[in-house]
Design a protein around this motif. Sequence first.
Motif, PDB file in Angstrom:
ATOM      1  N   ASP A  33       0.846  -1.193   0.000  1.00  0.00           N
ATOM      2  CA  ASP A  33       0.000   0.000   0.000  1.00  0.00           C
ATOM      3  C   ASP A  33       0.885   1.247   0.000  1.00  0.00           C
ATOM      4  O   ASP A  33       1.123   1.857   1.052  1.00  0.00           O
ATOM      5  N   GLU A  35       0.332   4.269  -0.909  1.00  0.00           N
ATOM      6  CA  GLU A  35      -0.324   5.483  -0.445  1.00  0.00           C
ATOM      7  C   GLU A  35      -0.315   5.558   1.078  1.00  0.00           C
ATOM      8  O   GLU A  35      -0.065   6.621   1.656  1.00  0.00           O
ATOM      9  N   ALA A  38       3.087   6.488   2.144  1.00  0.00           N
ATOM     10  CA  ALA A  38       3.334   7.919   1.947  1.00  0.00           C
ATOM     11  C   ALA A  38       2.727   8.731   3.087  1.00  0.00           C
ATOM     12  O   ALA A  38       3.335   9.704   3.564  1.00  0.00           O
ATOM     13  N   ARG A  39       1.543   8.341   3.537  1.00  0.00           N
ATOM     14  CA  ARG A  39       0.928   9.037   4.669  1.00  0.00           C
ATOM     15  C   ARG A  39       1.776   8.874   5.928  1.00  0.00           C
ATOM     16  O   ARG A  39       1.936   9.828   6.715  1.00  0.00           O
ATOM     17  N   VAL A  87       5.990   2.151  -5.956  1.00  0.00           N
ATOM     18  CA  VAL A  87       5.134   2.770  -6.976  1.00  0.00           C
ATOM     19  C   VAL A  87       5.647   2.462  -8.377  1.00  0.00           C
ATOM     20  O   VAL A  87       4.890   2.038  -9.265  1.00  0.00           O
ATOM     21  N   VAL A 150       2.879  11.290  -4.346  1.00  0.00           N
ATOM     22  CA  VAL A 150       2.208   9.983  -4.408  1.00  0.00           C
ATOM     23  C   VAL A 150       0.760  10.128  -3.966  1.00  0.00           C
ATOM     24  O   VAL A 150      -0.164   9.618  -4.619  1.00  0.00           O
ATOM     25  N   LEU A 151       0.520  10.831  -2.871  1.00  0.00           N
ATOM     26  CA  LEU A 151      -0.846  10.987  -2.364  1.00  0.00           C
ATOM     27  C   LEU A 151      -1.705  11.833  -3.296  1.00  0.00           C
ATOM     28  O   LEU A 151      -2.911  11.603  -3.415  1.00  0.00           O
ATOM     29  N   GLY A 153      -1.556  11.814  -6.428  1.00  0.00           N
ATOM     30  CA  GLY A 153      -1.820  11.073  -7.647  1.00  0.00           C
ATOM     31  C   GLY A 153      -1.090  11.594  -8.862  1.00  0.00           C
ATOM     32  O   GLY A 153      -1.496  11.319  -9.996  1.00  0.00           O
ATOM     33  N   PRO A 199      -6.496  12.624   3.182  1.00  0.00           N
ATOM     34  CA  PRO A 199      -5.785  12.741   1.898  1.00  0.00           C
ATOM     35  C   PRO A 199      -6.700  12.894   0.689  1.00  0.00           C
ATOM     36  O   PRO A 199      -6.279  13.460  -0.326  1.00  0.00           O
ATOM     37  N   GLU A 200      -7.946  12.424   0.772  1.00  0.00           N
ATOM     38  CA  GLU A 200      -8.836  12.478  -0.381  1.00  0.00           C
ATOM     39  C   GLU A 200      -9.856  13.606  -0.295  1.00  0.00           C
ATOM     40  O   GLU A 200     -10.701  13.736  -1.178  1.00  0.00           O
ATOM     41  N   MET A 204      -8.279  15.641  -3.111  1.00  0.00           N
ATOM     42  CA  MET A 204      -6.894  15.556  -2.626  1.00  0.00           C
ATOM     43  C   MET A 204      -6.272  16.942  -2.467  1.00  0.00           C
ATOM     44  O   MET A 204      -5.105  17.178  -2.809  1.00  0.00           O
TER      45      MET A 204
END
Length: 237
Positions: A33, A35, A38-39, A87, A150-151, A153, A199-200, A204
Amino acid sequence: MQPRFVGRLSLADAVTVTNAMVGFVAVVVAPGDPELAARLVLLAAVADGLDGVVARWAGSSAAGEYLDSLADVASFAVAPAVVVVAVVGEAWEVSVADPTARTVLAVGLPALFVAMAVTRLGMYTAFDTAAKHTEGAPSTLAATILASAVLAGVAQPQVLLAGTAVFVYLMVSTVRYPDLLARDALLMGVVHSLAVLFPEFAGMAFPYALLTLGLAYLTLSPRFYWREGDPAANGNA
């Protein structure tokens, strides 16, 4: 018998060690994962800023500077490099069992990123901790920009590897980066936290905001962020 660190390390050091732990977890989860990893890198950056706040409030120890750089190796050298590998490897379907030119690039460039980040952190600990600026792009900044990309996109393999290559140079360059003012560091910490937690949200928005702020500091601060009285001010950065 008590551990050796009892009575020698501070509360700020405990926050620093937590930063390293978060970086390790990011490495573990990155292959499955990226994402989430990255968080976690951004969460480690929050801890990295928090330990300075705690040190000013509750005091620090003689080991604090060394622990900080060691923790940063985990969270802002190894962890973001593994996120890049995850990634790019997923997009290019690379495999170390069947190495190709793409595999060498996807693994070799992040490995070089780790080497330069470790070099930068060692140089920082030896020469820059007492100054109001540092030479070379901070590894925390490099990790923040890569993780927020990355987060958000926008981290296509070519873009992510190009960014990694830029940081390989900038982290060991002689470009001077001024320390953030307290209010600006607080703003970055808030945006970091929002990018981690939501994050979304709104397309985003928070990862994009963090990426924008990070890139602005990377490109503009060596020339325009110096305060009056700083040794590198007035065009000498």
